[in-house]
Design a protein around this motif. Sequence first.
Motif, short mmCIF file in Angstrom:
data_model
loop_
_atom_site.label_atom_id
_atom_site.label_comp_id
_atom_site.label_asym_id
_atom_site.label_seq_id
_atom_site.Cartn_x
_atom_site.Cartn_y
_atom_site.Cartn_z
N PHE A 1 -45.89 -27.86 -20.18
CA PHE A 1 -45.01 -28.62 -21.08
C PHE A 1 -44.78 -27.89 -22.39
CE2 PHE A 1 -44.99 -31.59 -24.74
CZ PHE A 1 -43.68 -32.03 -24.61
N SER B 1 -42.67 -24.84 -22.22
CA SER B 1 -41.26 -25.22 -22.03
C SER B 1 -40.63 -25.63 -23.35
CB SER B 1 -41.16 -26.35 -21.00
OG SER B 1 -41.61 -25.94 -19.74
N VAL B 2 -41.41 -26.32 -24.19
CA VAL B 2 -40.92 -26.69 -25.52
C VAL B 2 -40.55 -25.43 -26.29
CG1 VAL B 2 -41.56 -27.69 -27.74
CG2 VAL B 2 -42.19 -28.86 -25.63
N GLN C 1 -39.75 -22.57 -25.07
CA GLN C 1 -38.56 -21.98 -24.45
C GLN C 1 -37.30 -22.58 -25.04
OE1 GLN C 1 -39.64 -22.54 -20.14
NE2 GLN C 1 -38.80 -20.50 -19.96
N VAL C 2 -37.30 -23.88 -25.22
CA VAL C 2 -36.14 -24.55 -25.82
C VAL C 2 -35.91 -24.04 -27.23
CG1 VAL C 2 -35.18 -26.76 -26.56
CG2 VAL C 2 -36.44 -26.62 -24.40
N GLY D 1 -38.75 -27.60 -13.82
CA GLY D 1 -39.89 -28.17 -14.53
C GLY D 1 -41.11 -28.24 -13.62
N VAL E 1 -34.13 -25.03 -19.35
CA VAL E 1 -35.41 -25.23 -20.05
C VAL E 1 -35.45 -26.59 -20.75
CG1 VAL E 1 -35.78 -22.75 -20.33
CG2 VAL E 1 -34.60 -24.00 -22.14
N SER E 2 -34.30 -27.10 -21.21
CA SER E 2 -34.29 -28.40 -21.89
C SER E 2 -34.63 -29.53 -20.93
CB SER E 2 -32.92 -28.65 -22.52
OG SER E 2 -32.63 -27.69 -23.51
N SER F 1 -36.11 -29.21 -18.03
CA SER F 1 -37.48 -28.99 -17.57
C SER F 1 -38.48 -29.60 -18.56
CB SER F 1 -37.76 -27.49 -17.43
OG SER F 1 -36.97 -26.91 -16.43
N THR F 2 -38.19 -29.42 -19.84
CA THR F 2 -39.09 -29.95 -20.87
C THR F 2 -39.12 -31.47 -20.86
OG1 THR F 2 -38.64 -28.01 -22.26
CG2 THR F 2 -39.59 -29.93 -23.35
N ALA G 1 -42.28 -33.69 -20.03
CA ALA G 1 -42.71 -34.64 -21.04
C ALA G 1 -42.99 -36.00 -20.40
CB ALA G 1 -41.66 -34.78 -22.14
N GLY H 1 -43.94 -19.03 -23.68
CA GLY H 1 -42.59 -19.54 -23.75
C GLY H 1 -41.59 -18.46 -24.11
#
Length: 312
Positions: A41, A44-45, A47-48, A91, A201-202, A204-205, A209, A237
């Motif tokens: 998680f 991924s954050v 990455q965004v 994700g 990525v968004s 996926s996050t 979440a 990330g």
Amino acid sequence: MKASRTLTGTGLALVCLCILGVMPVISNSRPAGFGALEFAFFLSVWQVVFATPLFVRELRGPNKGVFAAGFSPSERRRVIRATLFTGALFGLSTYLYVYGVEKAGAVSAAIAIQAYPLFAILWEAILLKRRKTALELALTGLLVGALYYLGTGGTGRIDGFSPWILVVLGVPFLWSIAHVIIKEELGRTPITPSQVTFFRVSISTVFLAGVVAVVAPEGFVDNILRLDFQRVALVMGLVYYLELFVWFHAVRFIDVSLASSITTPWPAVTMVLAALFLGEAVAAYQIGAFVIVVLCIYGLAVAGMRKEKKAA
């Protein structure tokens, strides 16, 4: 000009090879207590965070990609469904990647992830009804055998097969499904590589979440302010985002088949780094399985090109 483009694309693909090789090592370098789900998680954050500047810059420029497309209501619904579905797949694959690398080990996981062509062949046969030659079937069987040998730890005994290899194989399986859908959308819509990356990525996050909130909310609370945890998540990330970014640009200059061939040996990088930084022993059966897998992948690529040339 063509030689220059090929050289640029080859250089970018080599950068991808190095990035892919270091990713499993970074994942297994996270501090103790940083669970796979929370790590997936938080990386991924990050990455965004890294994907947002280029996404915003494009929106302010002349090429607005998918946002400038005049979709009909049905097309818009199709694009939204495809985006949400592939984002959720990525994700889940991110979590399986982190968890599988942890349980199977960086080296074995890196080799198993190279099974991607198996699933690409499967979808080609099911969805596109493409028949395979005897050579392609033989190489596919040899590739499956190498993965089985890897999963048994070099013993060949079915009762010794590691279930964690199956977890790792879930990563290329999910990737193959998502990539089929994305390839279709890239051909039907003006969406740009940076938009694909940002949406991927968004969503996926957001997906992760929701899973964290249900399964391990305490992991979010405990780790969000831990700098030692967040430092590794940030690095992972960033590296993961750079891999996506560099890959999309590499295939703008050279064919996907050539780029894939260049990046195929990346587990060799993982072997060296895992031994140096994780103290992970590299066994003879892992080297043997890796060599067979790489040769099979190259063989399948050559067989595919010959078949296309013959058909043309």
